[in-house]
Motif scaffolding. Structure first.
Motif, mmCIF file in Angstrom:
data_model
loop_
_atom_site.group_PDB
_atom_site.id
_atom_site.type_symbol
_atom_site.label_atom_id
_atom_site.label_comp_id
_atom_site.label_asym_id
_atom_site.label_seq_id
_atom_site.Cartn_x
_atom_site.Cartn_y
_atom_site.Cartn_z
ATOM 1 N N MET A 14 0.969 -1.155 -0.082
ATOM 2 C CA MET A 14 -0.049 -0.020 0.168
ATOM 3 C C MET A 14 0.688 1.368 -0.124
ATOM 4 S SD MET A 14 -2.481 1.488 2.668
ATOM 5 C CE MET A 14 -1.806 0.583 3.736
ATOM 6 N N ILE A 15 0.393 2.599 -1.019
ATOM 7 C CA ILE A 15 1.112 3.144 -0.874
ATOM 8 C C ILE A 15 0.345 5.167 -0.229
ATOM 9 C CG2 ILE A 15 2.305 5.695 -1.948
ATOM 10 C CD1 ILE A 15 3.560 2.509 -2.415
ATOM 11 N N LYS B 198 11.163 0.372 9.813
ATOM 12 C CA LYS B 198 12.271 -0.675 9.273
ATOM 13 C C LYS B 198 11.950 -0.869 7.634
ATOM 14 C CE LYS B 198 13.844 -4.616 10.953
ATOM 15 N NZ LYS B 198 12.987 -4.579 11.721
ATOM 16 N N GLN B 199 10.240 -1.850 7.632
ATOM 17 C CA GLN B 199 10.053 -1.953 6.552
ATOM 18 C C GLN B 199 9.326 -1.299 6.346
ATOM 19 O OE1 GLN B 199 8.248 -6.379 6.982
ATOM 20 N NE2 GLN B 199 9.179 -6.856 8.810
ATOM 21 N N ILE B 200 8.580 -0.139 6.098
ATOM 22 C CA ILE B 200 7.972 0.578 5.941
ATOM 23 C C ILE B 200 8.971 1.465 5.073
ATOM 24 C CG2 ILE B 200 6.883 2.921 6.258
ATOM 25 C CD1 ILE B 200 5.887 1.632 8.358
ATOM 26 N N ILE C 284 4.841 6.942 0.218
ATOM 27 C CA ILE C 284 5.929 6.110 1.484
ATOM 28 C C ILE C 284 4.983 4.496 1.342
ATOM 29 C CG2 ILE C 284 5.507 5.987 3.834
ATOM 30 C CD1 ILE C 284 5.651 8.520 4.495
ATOM 31 N N GLU C 285 6.209 3.642 1.176
ATOM 32 C CA GLU C 285 5.102 2.078 0.941
ATOM 33 C C GLU C 285 5.284 1.244 1.881
ATOM 34 O OE1 GLU C 285 5.892 -1.136 -2.074
ATOM 35 O OE2 GLU C 285 7.764 -0.035 -1.527
ATOM 36 N N ILE C 286 4.302 0.796 2.260
ATOM 37 C CA ILE C 286 3.798 -0.359 3.960
ATOM 38 C C ILE C 286 3.392 -2.049 2.495
ATOM 39 C CG2 ILE C 286 2.215 -0.576 5.450
ATOM 40 C CD1 ILE C 286 1.698 2.562 5.923
ATOM 41 N N PRO C 287 4.652 -1.852 3.428
ATOM 42 C CA PRO C 287 4.549 -3.503 2.710
ATOM 43 C C PRO C 287 2.549 -4.266 2.880
ATOM 44 C CG PRO C 287 6.684 -3.072 3.929
ATOM 45 C CD PRO C 287 5.506 -1.686 4.017
ATOM 46 N N ASP C 288 2.476 -5.090 1.509
ATOM 47 C CA ASP C 288 1.489 -5.912 2.050
ATOM 48 C C ASP C 288 1.276 -6.460 3.205
ATOM 49 O OD1 ASP C 288 -0.088 -3.763 -0.335
ATOM 50 O OD2 ASP C 288 0.681 -5.408 -1.256
ATOM 51 N N ASP C 289 2.265 -7.251 3.850
ATOM 52 C CA ASP C 289 2.050 -8.026 4.592
ATOM 53 C C ASP C 289 2.351 -7.090 5.670
ATOM 54 O OD1 ASP C 289 4.317 -7.689 4.569
ATOM 55 O OD2 ASP C 289 5.279 -9.291 5.019
ATOM 56 N N LEU C 290 2.577 -6.116 6.657
ATOM 57 C CA LEU C 290 2.359 -5.340 7.768
ATOM 58 C C LEU C 290 0.734 -5.753 8.314
ATOM 59 C CD1 LEU C 290 5.078 -2.981 7.782
ATOM 60 C CD2 LEU C 290 5.234 -5.007 8.755
ATOM 61 N N LEU D 27 11.947 9.308 6.378
ATOM 62 C CA LEU D 27 10.741 9.242 7.651
ATOM 63 C C LEU D 27 11.207 9.293 8.965
ATOM 64 C CD1 LEU D 27 9.767 5.888 5.742
ATOM 65 C CD2 LEU D 27 8.946 7.958 5.535
ATOM 66 N N THR D 28 10.652 11.079 9.374
ATOM 67 C CA THR D 28 11.497 11.212 10.210
ATOM 68 C C THR D 28 9.322 11.527 11.339
ATOM 69 O OG1 THR D 28 12.298 13.043 10.135
ATOM 70 C CG2 THR D 28 13.886 11.240 10.206
#
Length: 157
Positions: free
Chosen positions: A1-2, A131-133, A63-69, A15-16
Motif C-alpha cells: 500500500m502507498i 524498517k520495512q516501511i 511511503i510504501e507500507i508492505p502489504d504483509d504488515l 521518514l522521521t
C-alpha cells in the motif's frame, strides 16, 4: 500500500517524526501521520499550516507500507462524538497511545478528522517492523494557484 504525506521541503526526504503532541499520539511518541491519497494529505496539511509557508515550501512524500504488515484499525463508531474537536485530542490520544505503547502493529488506520469518510495512517517509528516501511518518492506539490492566493490573504502569512 502507498500512503502520502505533505511535508515541509526540509523534512520531506526522510521518514522521521518529531514526537510532538498530535491527535493520535501524545508528545514523546514519534509517529508519522500519512493519508490514503494526495488530496487528503493536502487538506490535512492545509488545516494545520494555518498560513505558515506557501505551496512551494512543501513536497509530497510517497511511503510504501508492505502489504504483509499488520495494521490496527480504529472505527469512527468506537470514538466519542467529540473526537474531531481541533483543540481537544483527549478523545483520540488514549487510543493512539495504547496502540503505540503495545507495539503489536506498526501502523494504525484512523478516520480523518478533516474528512471522516477517508482514512489516515499513523506509523510508529519505534516499532521493530518500521524498517520495512520505505520512502519511495518525493515529488513537487503543485496545486491550483488559487489555493496559494487564499493562503496569501490569510493574516500572518
Amino acid at each position: 500500500m502507498i500512503v502520502f504525506r505533505i511535508g515541509h521541503k526540509n523534512y520531506a526526504t526522510s521518514l522521521t517524526a518529531s514526537g510532538v503532541n498530535g491527535r493520535w499520539a501524545a508528545a514523546g511518541r514519534p509517529v508519522i501521520y500519512c493519508a490514503e491519497n494526495i488530496p487528503l494529505a493536502f487538506l490535512e496539511n492545509m488545516v494545520r499550516r494555518q498560513g505558515v509557508g506557501f505551496n512551494h515550501d512543501f513536497k509530497i512524500t510517497c511511503i510504501e507500507i508492505p502489504d504483509d504488515l499488520l495494521i490496527s484499525k480504529v472505527d469512527e463508531s468506537e470514538l466519542d462524538p467529540d473526537w474531531r474537536d481541533p483543540y481537544d485530542y483527549s478523545h483520540c490520544q488514549p487510543v493512539g497511545n495504547r496502540w503505540f505503547d503495545d507495539l503489536r502493529m506498526p501502523v494504525l488506520k484512523v478516520p480523518s478528522a478533516v474528512m471522516p469518510e477517508s482514512s489516515n495512517y499513523v506509523i510508529n517509528t519505534l516499532h521493530p517492523d518500521f524498517k520495512q516501511i520505505k520512502l519511495i518518492a518525493v515529488t513537487e506539490l503543485v496545486p491550483d494557484a488559487r489555493i496559494e492566493d487564499i493562503l496569501k490573504k490569510y493574516p500572518g502569512a
